[in-house]
Design an enzyme around this catalytic site. Structure first.
Site, PDB file in Angstrom:
ATOM      1  CB  CYS A 170      13.104  -8.909  86.567  1.00  0.00           C
ATOM      2  SG  CYS A 170      14.268  -8.195  87.753  1.00  0.00           S
ATOM      3  CG  HIS A 223      22.612  16.831  91.589  1.00  0.00           C
ATOM      4  ND1 HIS A 223      22.995  16.171  92.729  1.00  0.00           N
ATOM      5  CD2 HIS A 223      21.716  17.779  91.966  1.00  0.00           C
ATOM      6  CE1 HIS A 223      22.342  16.679  93.768  1.00  0.00           C
ATOM      7  NE2 HIS A 223      21.570  17.656  93.328  1.00  0.00           N
ATOM      8  CG  ASP A 227      11.949 -11.622  84.437  1.00  0.00           C
ATOM      9  OD1 ASP A 227      11.004 -11.051  85.029  1.00  0.00           O
ATOM     10  OD2 ASP A 227      12.866 -12.211  85.042  1.00  0.00           O
ATOM     11  CB  THR A 259      14.320  -8.672  92.767  1.00  0.00           C
ATOM     12  OG1 THR A 259      15.287  -8.778  91.704  1.00  0.00           O
ATOM     13  CG2 THR A 259      14.154 -10.008  93.454  1.00  0.00           C
ATOM     14  CG  HIS A 291      19.794  14.463  93.536  1.00  0.00           C
ATOM     15  ND1 HIS A 291      20.017  14.426  94.891  1.00  0.00           N
ATOM     16  CD2 HIS A 291      19.091  15.608  93.315  1.00  0.00           C
ATOM     17  CE1 HIS A 291      19.472  15.490  95.471  1.00  0.00           C
ATOM     18  NE2 HIS A 291      18.898  16.215  94.528  1.00  0.00           N
TER      19      HIS A 291
HETATM   20  C1  RB5 Z   1      13.444 -14.942  87.708  1.00  0.00           C
HETATM   21  O1  RB5 Z   1      13.082 -16.066  88.449  1.00  0.00           O
HETATM   22  C2  RB5 Z   1      14.088 -13.911  88.616  1.00  0.00           C
HETATM   23  O2  RB5 Z   1      15.382 -14.340  88.940  1.00  0.00           O
HETATM   24  C3  RB5 Z   1      14.113 -12.571  87.935  1.00  0.00           C
HETATM   25  O3  RB5 Z   1      12.825 -12.173  87.626  1.00  0.00           O
HETATM   26  C4  RB5 Z   1      14.706 -11.412  88.729  1.00  0.00           C
HETATM   27  O4  RB5 Z   1      14.154 -11.323  89.997  1.00  0.00           O
HETATM   28  C5  RB5 Z   1      16.165 -11.325  88.736  1.00  0.00           C
HETATM   29  O5  RB5 Z   1      16.757 -10.418  89.327  1.00  0.00           O
END
Ligand code: RB5
Length: 145
Positions: free
Chosen positions: A64, A132, A7, A66, A97
């Site tokens: 993304c 596993h 994203d 995070t 695993h």
């Molecule tokens: C977008 O702002 C953010 O929420 C997305 O990139 C991600 O971190 C979601 O888990």
């Protein structure tokens, strides 16, 4: 072939991952996003996860902000085992695993150098099978509950 997607929070790092795969002559298909404009990460996770689940791609990489939203969304797709990794040890062992088929990480968490090391650790590792395998099968059985 690797299915890759991001994203807006992961767009810049996805472009670095693509350059890295190009240098290593590893084929990939980019499912977007193609700019820093805001998009909804579940849409991209579904496209990449479906390509992996249907066998079009051997594995996927999702980025993304995070890495967490992408991993949650990808894990909703039947046949997908996605892991969000911020270190090389986890990236290696989640392949060995858990036989994960999608690697996720955060463009707002990792620097480029560590992210590319994580990609290499993941791609260079292989599922160990053995004890596993039964556990991975047990995970997949949860899809039928
Ligand atoms: C977008 O702002 C953010 O929420 C997305 O990139 C991600 O971190 C979601 O888990």
């Amino acid at each position: 072939m690797i299915a890759i997607g991001a994203d807006h929070g992961g767009f810049a790092l996805k472009e670095e991952v693509k350059k890295h795969l190009d240098e290593k002559n590893i084929p990939y298909k980019d499912f977007g996003t193609y700019s820093g404009e805001a998009v909804d990460y579940p849409v991209i996770a579904k496209q990449v996860g479906t390509a992996v689940a249907q066998g079009e791609a051997q594995c996927g990489i999702l980025v993304c902000g995070t890495g967490i939203g992408m991993s949650i969304a990808a894990n909703k797709i039947k046949g997908i085992r996605a892991a969000c990794c911020s270190d090389t040890f986890s990236a290696r062992f989640t392949k060995m695993h858990n036989d994960t088929n999608v690697l996720c990480f955060g463009g707002r968490v990792l620097g480029t150098g560590l992210a590319l090391d994580i990609v290499d650790a993941y791609l260079d590792a292989a599922f160990e099978g053995g004890r596993h395998e039964k556990r991975v099968n047990m995970i997949m059985e949860l899809e039928n509950d």
